[in-house]
Design an enzyme around this catalytic site. Structure first.
Site, PDB file in Angstrom:
ATOM      1  CG  ASN A  11      43.861 -86.223   3.824  1.00 26.41           C
ATOM      2  OD1 ASN A  11      44.584 -86.221   2.822  1.00 26.41           O
ATOM      3  ND2 ASN A  11      43.498 -87.344   4.439  1.00 26.41           N
ATOM      4  CE  LYS A  13      40.306 -88.706   2.840  1.00 27.79           C
ATOM      5  NZ  LYS A  13      39.340 -89.654   3.372  1.00 27.79           N
ATOM      6  CG  HIS A  97      44.423 -90.985   6.814  1.00 28.70           C
ATOM      7  ND1 HIS A  97      43.510 -91.864   6.274  1.00 28.70           N
ATOM      8  CD2 HIS A  97      43.745 -89.822   7.011  1.00 28.70           C
ATOM      9  CE1 HIS A  97      42.337 -91.247   6.135  1.00 28.70           C
ATOM     10  NE2 HIS A  97      42.452 -90.014   6.590  1.00 28.70           N
ATOM     11  CD  GLU A  99      41.264 -92.682   3.285  1.00 30.14           C
ATOM     12  OE1 GLU A  99      42.074 -92.006   2.632  1.00 30.14           O
ATOM     13  OE2 GLU A  99      40.091 -92.320   3.506  1.00 30.14           O
ATOM     14  CD  GLU A 167      41.167 -88.331  10.376  1.00 31.58           C
ATOM     15  OE1 GLU A 167      40.548 -87.415   9.827  1.00 31.58           O
ATOM     16  OE2 GLU A 167      41.819 -89.177   9.751  1.00 31.58           O
ATOM     17  N   GLY A 173      34.473 -90.286   6.023  1.00 35.54           N
ATOM     18  CA  GLY A 173      33.740 -90.528   4.771  1.00 35.54           C
ATOM     19  C   GLY A 173      32.299 -90.954   5.025  1.00 35.54           C
ATOM     20  CB  SER A 212      31.606 -86.889   8.514  1.00 28.88           C
ATOM     21  OG  SER A 212      31.790 -88.111   7.846  1.00 28.88           O
TER      22      SER A 212
END
Ligand code: PEP
Length: 252
Positions: A11, A13, A97, A99, A167, A173, A212
């Site tokens: 991904n 992003k 996701h 985000e 996730e 991150g 991560s």
């Protein structure tokens, strides 16, 4: 259900900043895919790179989108529709996701997107995961509810076009992934939710992990964490590390 390959999804992003850089990453990974037999590798670049990369993807790599709109067409300024994706060879779409959820995507929207992606014959990579953990295990119910809401009214025949990406938000991150032991517990839990709610066999839907992932933890996350693959953010932009991750997954 048919036996399917393991999965490594990159991904990207809102990266990289140039198409040239994007082509370089894909080129390096492609050159190193010759010995990869049991793993499907998917790149999810920003929309603007889907068309120029689609040719380079043919063969050993698959193309995915990071999101899209479930409406068929119409006055949705700035949006890209699911229906517009297959013509560029897009096979996978990430849905829900964290985000995107953070930008206001609700469970209802996620559910509409899962239905739309799967009805078009693409595979929905459905992201679920708690923002934090509590001693009473309430995060387990949170993840269960996310799954049930995302898959509401999805016909059973569409389940072969669904991947659950677990996730945990606290591991995205971050400096470290979750432990393989904790992942193992979660993968058993998700399999049980799928079995109890939809009578899905334990290998009927692929469960992958994201948060991560790197070349140090990739192997044990897949093997000891008992998952079918990985969703990789930052390290999917580092072609050498990503190649190593793919090889480690394929060796499991
Ligand atoms: C992600 O955002 O899906 C992700 C897994 O990111 P990272 O690997 O950088 O934690």
């Amino acid at each position: 259900m048919k036996k399917v390959k393991k999965l490594v999804v990159g991904n990207w992003k809102m990266n990289p900043v140039s198409l040239e850089e994007a082509r370089k990453i894909v080129g390096t990974v492609k050159r190193n895919m010759k010995n990869i037999k049991r793993t499907e590798v998917v790149f999810c670049p920003p929309f603007v790179y889907l068309s120029p990369l689609s040719k380079a993807m043919k063969g050993s790599l698959s193309l995915g989108a990071q999101d899209a709109n479930s409406e068929t067409a119409g006055p949705f300024t700035g949006e890209v529709g699911h229906l517009q994706l297959p013509q560029f060879g897009v096979k996978y779409v990430i849905v829900g996701h964290s985000e995107r959820r953070n930008m206001g995507e609700t469970d209802e929207i996620v559910n509409k997107k899962v239905q739309s992606v799967t009805s078009l014959g693409m595979t929905a990579i459905v992201c679920v995961g708690e923002s934090s953990r509590d001693a009473n295990g309430e995060y387990l119910d949170f993840v269960k509810q996310q799954i049930l809401k995302a898959l509401k009214d999805v016909p059973k025949k569409s389940f072969e076009n669904i991947v659950i990406a677990y996730e945990p938000i606290w591991a995205i991150g971050a400096k470290q992934a979750m432990t393989s032991l904790d992942l193992h517990e979660m993968s058993i839990f998700i399999k049980k939710v799928l079995k109890d709610s939809y009578s899905i066999a334990s290998d009927g839907v692929r469960i992958i992990y994201g948060g991560s992932v790197d070349r140090v933890n990739a192997s044990s996350l897949v093997k000891e964490g008992n998952v079918s693959g990985l969703l990789v953010g930052r390290q999917s932009l580092e072609s050498k590390d990503f190649v190593e991750i793919i090889n480690l997954v394929d060796a499991q």
